[in-house]
Design a protein around this motif. Sequence first.
Motif, PDB file in Angstrom:
ATOM      1  N   ALA A 201      26.939   9.841  19.284  1.00 47.19           N
ATOM      2  CA  ALA A 201      27.895   8.753  19.547  1.00 47.19           C
ATOM      3  C   ALA A 201      27.365   7.384  19.138  1.00 47.19           C
ATOM      4  O   ALA A 201      28.144   6.458  18.915  1.00 47.19           O
ATOM      5  CB  ALA A 201      28.255   8.735  21.035  1.00 47.19           C
ATOM      6  N   ARG A 202      26.037   7.228  19.056  1.00 45.41           N
ATOM      7  CA  ARG A 202      25.418   5.935  18.703  1.00 45.41           C
ATOM      8  C   ARG A 202      26.006   4.794  19.545  1.00 45.41           C
ATOM      9  O   ARG A 202      26.694   3.894  19.045  1.00 45.41           O
ATOM     10  CB  ARG A 202      25.616   5.650  17.213  1.00 45.41           C
ATOM     11  N   PRO A 203      25.748   4.823  20.832  1.00 43.75           N
ATOM     12  CA  PRO A 203      26.385   3.857  21.746  1.00 43.75           C
ATOM     13  C   PRO A 203      26.007   2.404  21.488  1.00 43.75           C
ATOM     14  O   PRO A 203      26.689   1.500  21.985  1.00 43.75           O
ATOM     15  CB  PRO A 203      25.903   4.310  23.128  1.00 43.75           C
ATOM     16  N   GLY A 205      26.548   0.833  19.003  1.00 39.33           N
ATOM     17  CA  GLY A 205      27.644   0.222  18.255  1.00 39.33           C
ATOM     18  C   GLY A 205      28.903   0.051  19.086  1.00 39.33           C
ATOM     19  O   GLY A 205      29.938  -0.388  18.573  1.00 39.33           O
ATOM     20  N   MET A 206      28.838   0.363  20.372  1.00 34.79           N
ATOM     21  CA  MET A 206      30.003   0.267  21.244  1.00 34.79           C
ATOM     22  C   MET A 206      30.307  -1.189  21.588  1.00 34.79           C
ATOM     23  O   MET A 206      29.400  -2.015  21.710  1.00 34.79           O
ATOM     24  CB  MET A 206      29.720   1.059  22.535  1.00 34.79           C
ATOM     25  N   ASP A 207      31.573  -1.483  21.765  1.00 36.90           N
ATOM     26  CA  ASP A 207      31.988  -2.806  22.217  1.00 36.90           C
ATOM     27  C   ASP A 207      31.970  -2.807  23.751  1.00 36.90           C
ATOM     28  O   ASP A 207      32.959  -2.495  24.399  1.00 36.90           O
ATOM     29  CB  ASP A 207      33.383  -3.139  21.694  1.00 36.90           C
ATOM     30  N   PHE A 208      30.809  -3.165  24.320  1.00 37.57           N
ATOM     31  CA  PHE A 208      30.647  -3.110  25.774  1.00 37.57           C
ATOM     32  C   PHE A 208      31.531  -4.124  26.499  1.00 37.57           C
ATOM     33  O   PHE A 208      31.768  -3.998  27.691  1.00 37.57           O
ATOM     34  CB  PHE A 208      29.179  -3.337  26.149  1.00 37.57           C
ATOM     35  N   SER A 209      32.012  -5.124  25.765  1.00 34.71           N
ATOM     36  CA  SER A 209      32.868  -6.134  26.411  1.00 34.71           C
ATOM     37  C   SER A 209      34.171  -5.519  26.921  1.00 34.71           C
ATOM     38  O   SER A 209      34.787  -6.039  27.852  1.00 34.71           O
ATOM     39  CB  SER A 209      33.178  -7.269  25.427  1.00 34.71           C
ATOM     40  N   LEU A 210      34.583  -4.389  26.317  1.00 37.83           N
ATOM     41  CA  LEU A 210      35.806  -3.734  26.765  1.00 37.83           C
ATOM     42  C   LEU A 210      35.690  -3.235  28.204  1.00 37.83           C
ATOM     43  O   LEU A 210      36.692  -3.108  28.904  1.00 37.83           O
ATOM     44  CB  LEU A 210      36.129  -2.553  25.838  1.00 37.83           C
TER      45      LEU A 210
END
Length: 344
Positions: A201-203, A205-210
């Motif tokens: 998943a390579r977290p 690169g996740m948009d944690f602001s969501l």
Amino acid sequence: MHASQVRSAGLGLALVSAFAFGGSGVAAKPLIEAGLDPLHVVWLRVAGSALIMLPVAWRHRDLVLRRPALLVGFGLLAVAGVQACYFAAISRIPVGVALLIEYLAPALVLGWVRFVQRRPVTRAAAVGVVLAVAGLACVVEVWAGLSFDILGLVLALAAACCQVGYFVLSDHGGDGEDAPDPLGVIAYGLLVGAVVLTLVARPWGMDFSLLGADASMGGTDVPAGLLLGWIVLIATVLAYVTGVVSVRRLSPQVAGVVACLEAVIATVLAWVLLREHLSAPQIIGGAVVLVGAFIAQSQAPKAPSGPVAGGQPERLAAPGPAPSSASGPAPAAEGELSSGHAGT
């Protein structure tokens, strides 16, 4: 405590487990629709649950040396495989439909028993398979040329296939005094799943602001952090633990019946909270799927005492079985880790 009180407590815990598991997709779908990748949601669920279960993993750290293959297989299939495919499926098709397709797993297990292990199956079990497949045809409305997204249906079927792998692992877990504790297997399965999903998943690169924003649940704004908390604490940790404890107090067959309520609960919650309405034929078909799945799992033959399919059939037996149902290659004996659901 009297036997009746023990069974009542077990039934209550089994219902809690079914409700908790059934709510996972309903809580996850708004996060996915808010912009999170399904794999990232799965990673958040598994990694968060693995952190909470770390004390349990430490307590059963001997399993790393005793059952390394079992733990790796459980993490890959029962945790990473099932949940990744399920969450990807519900991003494309209704939650209830995805979960009902997963209930083909007991029927697929019978195919494994009959054609791979070359063991006979009962006529009742075959009837269960036919019912499950016929019910699924109604759920996906084959007469309308499959009214749902094809990829979503394939992903849900892939989740069912991963569950088959979990059932086979459950059939080769261990017997007697050397049997692994189900909670320990779950804890390490979550850890292995978290590692695998981190690579996939390579977290980073996740948009944690969501996670700090709101997500829409059937038109109502709900804090994304609250939904994630439900997925981790309720739909995973609480669901697994109450499932383990409940089957220690119930017969696996009774636990299997209660576990079938998971699909019903998920469908009802999706109907009420996500406005995902199913047609009358789909509801009838879903009921047929559940009946067929239960017949298939309850009529599967017991493993023979000799080697089967190249290995000695063993059980994940310990103080008691884990999660909420009793589906598997054979009807679970008291104290066996056998689950109709690997944590969706």
